[in-house]
Enzyme design. Structure first.
Site, short mmCIF file in Angstrom:
data_model
loop_
_atom_site.label_atom_id
_atom_site.label_comp_id
_atom_site.label_asym_id
_atom_site.label_seq_id
_atom_site.Cartn_x
_atom_site.Cartn_y
_atom_site.Cartn_z
CD1 TRP A 1 1.71 13.87 0.30
CD2 TRP A 1 1.14 12.79 2.17
NE1 TRP A 1 1.29 12.61 -0.07
CE2 TRP A 1 0.93 11.93 1.08
CE3 TRP A 1 0.86 12.32 3.46
CZ2 TRP A 1 0.43 10.63 1.22
CZ3 TRP A 1 0.37 11.03 3.60
CH2 TRP A 1 0.16 10.21 2.49
CG ASN A 2 5.10 10.02 3.88
OD1 ASN A 2 5.97 10.86 3.67
ND2 ASN A 2 5.30 8.73 3.69
CE LYS B 1 7.61 21.15 -4.30
NZ LYS B 1 6.53 20.91 -3.33
N PRO B 2 8.31 22.11 0.32
CG PRO B 2 7.05 23.17 1.99
CD PRO B 2 8.08 23.44 0.93
CB ALA B 3 4.17 17.65 0.20
N GLY C 1 9.87 11.09 -2.29
CA GLY C 1 8.51 11.06 -2.83
C GLY C 1 8.33 9.81 -3.67
CB SER C 2 5.72 8.90 -6.07
OG SER C 2 5.80 10.00 -6.94
CG LEU D 1 12.78 7.46 -5.57
CD1 LEU D 1 13.12 7.02 -6.98
CD2 LEU D 1 12.27 8.89 -5.56
CB CYS E 1 8.42 5.11 1.95
SG CYS E 1 9.53 5.66 3.25
CD GLU F 1 4.78 3.53 -2.04
OE1 GLU F 1 4.75 4.24 -3.06
OE2 GLU F 1 5.48 3.79 -1.06
P1 NAD Z 1 4.89 12.72 -4.72
O1 NAD Z 1 6.01 12.15 -5.52
O2 NAD Z 1 3.59 12.92 -5.37
O3 NAD Z 1 5.30 14.17 -4.18
C1 NAD Z 1 6.47 14.36 -3.44
C2 NAD Z 1 6.95 15.77 -3.63
O4 NAD Z 1 7.26 15.97 -4.99
C3 NAD Z 1 5.93 16.85 -3.25
O5 NAD Z 1 6.62 17.90 -2.61
C4 NAD Z 1 5.42 17.31 -4.59
O6 NAD Z 1 4.99 18.65 -4.60
C5 NAD Z 1 6.66 17.16 -5.46
N1 NAD Z 1 6.38 17.01 -6.88
C6 NAD Z 1 5.40 16.28 -7.46
N2 NAD Z 1 5.46 16.41 -8.81
C7 NAD Z 1 6.50 17.24 -9.07
C8 NAD Z 1 7.08 17.78 -10.27
N3 NAD Z 1 6.58 17.49 -11.46
N4 NAD Z 1 8.14 18.60 -10.15
C9 NAD Z 1 8.66 18.91 -8.94
N5 NAD Z 1 8.16 18.45 -7.78
C10 NAD Z 1 7.10 17.61 -7.84
O7 NAD Z 1 4.81 11.84 -3.42
P2 NAD Z 1 3.85 12.01 -2.14
O8 NAD Z 1 2.51 11.52 -2.52
O9 NAD Z 1 3.97 13.37 -1.55
O10 NAD Z 1 4.56 11.03 -1.10
C11 NAD Z 1 4.34 9.69 -1.10
C12 NAD Z 1 5.48 8.96 -1.77
O11 NAD Z 1 6.71 9.27 -1.12
C13 NAD Z 1 5.33 7.47 -1.67
O12 NAD Z 1 5.67 6.86 -2.89
C14 NAD Z 1 6.35 7.09 -0.59
O13 NAD Z 1 6.80 5.77 -0.65
C15 NAD Z 1 7.43 8.07 -0.85
N6 NAD Z 1 8.26 8.25 0.34
C16 NAD Z 1 9.52 7.73 0.31
C17 NAD Z 1 10.34 7.84 1.43
C18 NAD Z 1 11.73 7.30 1.41
O14 NAD Z 1 12.52 7.70 2.25
N7 NAD Z 1 12.08 6.42 0.48
C19 NAD Z 1 9.86 8.50 2.57
C20 NAD Z 1 8.56 9.01 2.57
C21 NAD Z 1 7.79 8.88 1.42
#
Ligand code: NAD
Length: 506
Positions: free
Chosen positions: A177-178, A201-203, A255-256, A278, A311, A406
């Site tokens: 989402w960020n 699949k967006p957040a 994502g995370s 990540l 991130c 983080e």
């Molecule tokens: P998140 O991991 O909770 O979610 C990211 C995405 O994964 C969302 O679309 C979510 O719906 C999906 N998701 C979550 N659980 C899932 C599952 N079990 N199966 C399939 N999809 C699933 O992360 P967030 O809170 O949306 O974003 C923040 C994180 O993203 C932070 O850790 C940040 O550092 C990281 N991030 C990394 C970068 C990079 O380029 N390295 C860039 C932006 C954000």
């Protein structure tokens, strides 16, 4: 499919006038009440929907909630679409991507307002994100024409050997989402340039911007089936269909780290290619020869962007002990001047955090640090809604949570070091390896430090190194693969080795 219709995203059916009550149209500045999904080349207003709550207090919206039925339809669609798209010429792909860029730019204010509204980013930053997102599309419009192979010499003179590049196949992309625009284009533009098709699949917190980008893709003449967007309240059922199907050849995830690890395990069943962007835990080293005011400016730019929800945001600041007090005081003075406010206001520099769990994590890090002896130089408290005061902490030590996790919030923890070796050891003392920063005027030191940092991105005297031309990505628990520039394109291409045996002349 029950409840689905193929009305356009702006509430119109074909060229007919608006038919959907409350759907004011995405071309205008108004927020529409209901957003469809983009599945199988059609805008589908499903019977099942979920709410997207605006953390900045603006009106929320509802969006189609995709599940296994839409996932199955999307897979069949993308597999068929791939057979056409892979055969399009690089010039055709380039032209469509260029037109996509132009449509994104034409809608840039709408897209920026949607980003700001759905996840609380200050509008001036959201405008910057749209330009950043569009730069990926423009860059990949150019890179689409630069897919090269190699001819090489092999074992025998009667053979010719080539290493060609072929698109990996249909791609499943999951975004956070960020950066609701830039994370989408960084993936989708590279994949589409390479000849792959995309299911995105967006957040769940911020799915709307992705739909606007898909609309712009279609306006640009992009095949609707080549880029599908499936918002889902629960990411698991849609994702399960993708992981189970071996025709989806690649997962690209931002994502995370925790979720990335889980998805890597799930991808193993059908052995998908993976790019994982990540989490990070960026250190910022400020050496004794630093221009303190310039270092403060770079830390401010890196730490407080998007209220610290980036991130590559600085999460640990290490300052040489001879300048630590003056640095911390000046950092606190600059932090106190940040304007907290409504994200839709041009003057706002710090908006709300995305949601309550995010706020609780930030507050928890500050409480834990204070309990273990950290001093609060400014801020330190939650405000109304999901706002948290921009905060500077000193006396931060290794046993505090903030030094290991983080924070994803506007908290700047400052600690000290004495020697260069100690600074490097502190910076590397983390399982993460995304971005690291250092401020020094010593040329030799800048190179030594750069060599020693175990990170995918290093900013020397630069707190904002990201750009569409650069390779973005991390090492260790920060993931694998690179996005951006030519590196990002390679992540969507397989090497195909071709050997040709020549017959002797008759
Ligand atoms: P998140 O991991 O909770 O979610 C990211 C995405 O994964 C969302 O679309 C979510 O719906 C999906 N998701 C979550 N659980 C899932 C599952 N079990 N199966 C399939 N999809 C699933 O992360 P967030 O809170 O949306 O974003 C923040 C994180 O993203 C932070 O850790 C940040 O550092 C990281 N991030 C990394 C970068 C990079 O380029 N390295 C860039 C932006 C954000």
């Amino acid at each position: 499919m029950s409840g689905a219709s193929d009305a356009g995203i702006d509430g119109r059916r074909g060229a007919a006038p608006p038919a959907q009550a409350g759907a004011a149209g995405l071309a205008g500045a108004e927020w529409v009440d209901t957003f469809p999904a983009c599945v199988a080349g059609r805008w589908q207003w499903l019977g099942s929907q979920f709410r997207v709550i605006s953390p900045g207090g603006q009106p929320s919206a509802t969006v189609a909630d995709c599940g296994p039925a839409q996932a199955a339809e999307a897979v069949e669609t993308t597999v068929r679409a791939f057979e056409d798209w892979r055969r399009s010429t690089p010039n055709e792909r380039s032209r469509i991507l260029r037109a996509w860029h132009d449509r994104v730019m034409a809608h840039r204010e709408d897209i920026a307002r949607t980003i700001s509204r759905e996840m609380g980013k200050p509008i001036t930053e959201a405008r910057g994100e749209v330009l950043y997102a569009a730069a990926y599309v423009e860059g990949y419009a150019e890179e689409a024409r630069r897919i090269y192979g190699e001819a090489f010499v092999g074992a025998g003179s009667d053979k010719r050997h080539y290493a060609l590049r072929a698109p990996v196949g249909p791609v499943y992309a999951i975004t956070p989402w960020n950066f609701p625009a830039a994370m989408v284009t960084r993936k989708a533009a590279a994949a589409l340039a390479a000849g792959c098709t995309v299911i995105l699949k967006p957040a769940e917190q911020a799915p709307l911007t992705a739909l606007l980008l898909a609309r712009a893709w279609q306006e640009a003449g992009g095949p609707p089936a080549a880029l599908q967007v499936l918002p889902a309240r629960d990411p698991v059922p849609v994702s399960a269909a993708m992981f189970a199907d071996r025709r989806i050849r690649k997962l690209t995830f931002t994502g995370s780290t925790e979720v990335g690890r889980l998805l890597a395990r799930q991808s193993a069943t059908t052995l998908k290619r993976m790019s994982l962007e990540l989490g990070g835990h960026a250190p910022f080293l400020v050496f004794e020869d630093a221009d303190i005011d310039a270092a403060v400016r770079e830390v401010m730019a890196s730490k407080f962007r998007n209220a610290g929800q980036t991130c590559v945001c600085v999460n640990r600041i290490f300052v040489h002990d001879s300048i630590a007090d003056v640095f911390a005081q000046r950092l606190a003075a600059a932090t106190r001047r940040l304007v907290i406010g409504d994200p839709s206001d041009d003057a706002t520099e710090i908006g709300p955090l995305v949601d309550r769990p995010g706020l609780e994590k930030v507050a928890g890090h500050v409480e834990d640090a204070v309990r273990h002896g950290a001093r609060v130089l400014c801020g330190g408290h939650a405000l109304h809604g999901t706002y948290f005061e921009p905060t500077v902490l000193t006396g931060v030590t290794r046993e505090m949570r903030i030094m290991h996790e983080e924070t994803f919030g506007p908290v700047a923890p400052v600690s000290t070091f004495t020697t260069e070796a100690q600074a490097i050891a502190l910076a590397n003392d983390t399982p993460y390896g995304l971005a690291a920063y250092a401020w020094t005027r010593d040329l030799s030191r800048s190179h030594r430090v750069c060599d020693a940092l175990d990170y995918g991105i290093v900013g020397i005297n630069d707190g904002a190194p990201s750009c569409a031309q650069a390779p973005f990505g991390g090492v260790k628990d920060s993931g694998m693969g690179r996005e951006g520039g030519p590196w990002g394109l390679q992540d969507y291409l397989d090497v195909k080795y071709v050997s040709v045996k020549l017959a002797a002349a008759a």
